[in-house]
Design a protein around this motif. Sequence first.
Motif, PDB file in Angstrom:
ATOM      1  N   ALA B  46       4.965   0.912   0.034  1.00 45.11           N
ATOM      2  CA  ALA B  46       4.104   0.053  -0.791  1.00 45.11           C
ATOM      3  C   ALA B  46       2.767   0.734  -1.083  1.00 45.11           C
ATOM      4  O   ALA B  46       2.303   0.762  -2.235  1.00 45.11           O
ATOM      5  CB  ALA B  46       3.881  -1.283  -0.078  1.00 45.11           C
ATOM      6  N   LEU B  47       2.156   1.316  -0.044  1.00 42.48           N
ATOM      7  CA  LEU B  47       0.845   1.939  -0.239  1.00 42.48           C
ATOM      8  C   LEU B  47       0.952   3.183  -1.118  1.00 42.48           C
ATOM      9  O   LEU B  47       0.102   3.423  -1.989  1.00 42.48           O
ATOM     10  CB  LEU B  47       0.233   2.305   1.125  1.00 42.48           C
ATOM     11  CG  LEU B  47      -0.178   1.117   1.989  1.00 42.48           C
ATOM     12  CD1 LEU B  47      -0.664   1.597   3.362  1.00 42.48           C
ATOM     13  CD2 LEU B  47      -1.256   0.292   1.308  1.00 42.48           C
ATOM     14  N   THR B  49       3.239   3.857  -3.407  1.00 41.20           N
ATOM     15  CA  THR B  49       3.502   3.467  -4.803  1.00 41.20           C
ATOM     16  C   THR B  49       2.221   2.966  -5.464  1.00 41.20           C
ATOM     17  O   THR B  49       1.903   3.360  -6.594  1.00 41.20           O
ATOM     18  CB  THR B  49       4.582   2.363  -4.840  1.00 41.20           C
ATOM     19  OG1 THR B  49       5.728   2.838  -4.140  1.00 41.20           O
ATOM     20  CG2 THR B  49       4.967   2.032  -6.260  1.00 41.20           C
ATOM     21  N   ALA B  50       1.486   2.127  -4.748  1.00 34.36           N
ATOM     22  CA  ALA B  50       0.236   1.602  -5.309  1.00 34.36           C
ATOM     23  C   ALA B  50      -0.746   2.732  -5.603  1.00 34.36           C
ATOM     24  O   ALA B  50      -1.399   2.751  -6.657  1.00 34.36           O
ATOM     25  CB  ALA B  50      -0.377   0.596  -4.344  1.00 34.36           C
ATOM     26  N   LEU B  51      -0.823   3.692  -4.685  1.00 30.35           N
ATOM     27  CA  LEU B  51      -1.759   4.808  -4.865  1.00 30.35           C
ATOM     28  C   LEU B  51      -1.367   5.664  -6.065  1.00 30.35           C
ATOM     29  O   LEU B  51      -2.212   6.017  -6.898  1.00 30.35           O
ATOM     30  CB  LEU B  51      -1.797   5.655  -3.588  1.00 30.35           C
ATOM     31  CG  LEU B  51      -2.768   6.828  -3.568  1.00 30.35           C
ATOM     32  CD1 LEU B  51      -4.205   6.340  -3.734  1.00 30.35           C
ATOM     33  CD2 LEU B  51      -2.630   7.620  -2.277  1.00 30.35           C
ATOM     34  N   VAL B  53       0.447   4.868  -8.710  1.00 29.04           N
ATOM     35  CA  VAL B  53       0.238   4.143  -9.967  1.00 29.04           C
ATOM     36  C   VAL B  53      -1.259   4.047 -10.286  1.00 29.04           C
ATOM     37  O   VAL B  53      -1.678   4.225 -11.438  1.00 29.04           O
ATOM     38  CB  VAL B  53       0.887   2.743  -9.891  1.00 29.04           C
ATOM     39  CG1 VAL B  53       0.492   1.894 -11.094  1.00 29.04           C
ATOM     40  CG2 VAL B  53       2.406   2.861  -9.824  1.00 29.04           C
ATOM     41  N   ALA B  54      -2.078   3.825  -9.256  1.00 28.08           N
ATOM     42  CA  ALA B  54      -3.528   3.707  -9.483  1.00 28.08           C
ATOM     43  C   ALA B  54      -4.111   5.033  -9.971  1.00 28.08           C
ATOM     44  O   ALA B  54      -4.913   5.062 -10.917  1.00 28.08           O
ATOM     45  CB  ALA B  54      -4.222   3.269  -8.195  1.00 28.08           C
TER      46      ALA B  54
END
Lengths: 106, 147
Positions: B46-47, B49-51, B53-54
């Motif tokens: 999760a972290l 993927t979020a990183l 994409v960000a």
Amino acid sequence: MKGTPEHRRVSLATATAGLAAAIVYVVACIYDRIVSGLADPFLIVRDVHFGYYHRAVLAAWLGGIAGLIAARLLDSPERVSWVTRVLTRATLPTVVLLSVATYLFP
Amino acid sequence: MTTEILRFLASIHGHLGALAAVALLHPAILLWNGRPATRGIRLSIALTTALVVAVYSMGIGLYGDYRRLVKRALFRTDVTAGFLFETKEHLAFVAVVLTLGAVLPSLLPGPENADLRRLAARLWAGAALACWTVGALGTWVQSARGF
């Protein structure tokens, strides 16, 4: 409940969509470069970056369709296992090829 | 946006990109042999993927000002570096779609579906490879013309 055949199909369809989107994007880059040639560096400032978004949306769209087709066609455990094996072996060499292609066709 | 603000944001973008390149290796290594996704692995996925994409979104957001403030001078300084920046953009897209494609095969399969997690690990590794290349090219461009 995890691990159902439906979950396997969805998982594999997502993986197919991701890999297909990457391939479509790079193929679109190569097509752009072959058709229009390398941009003149002194004119490139006028590039509105539209091509990038166009390629990205096209790749996401076609990648999604590839995923849907995969989900539709992978209707037996044997097919799912076979495609999983093929993608597992092909993924890293494909990424290397895509990297070389983006270097040759920037 | 001024060049100074762009330089500051590009620096944050670069540092977060380096962090993303390292983070992508984590799920690739943990899932390489098809190990079931534990709570820690799920958190890592999760972290990461979020990183990714960000950082990608930040890069897209900065591109307009890069084009306006830097691109012409970069091409005047070093044409090769200018085109390598374009290569970097292409590989960033490859890294993002491979990352997004790896999420569900990492999380959905049950404990007996190790083959799908092995596939997911290759997708994470492919995304990491693309991301490391993006970082290397970004460093090259930065050294050709710091901005």
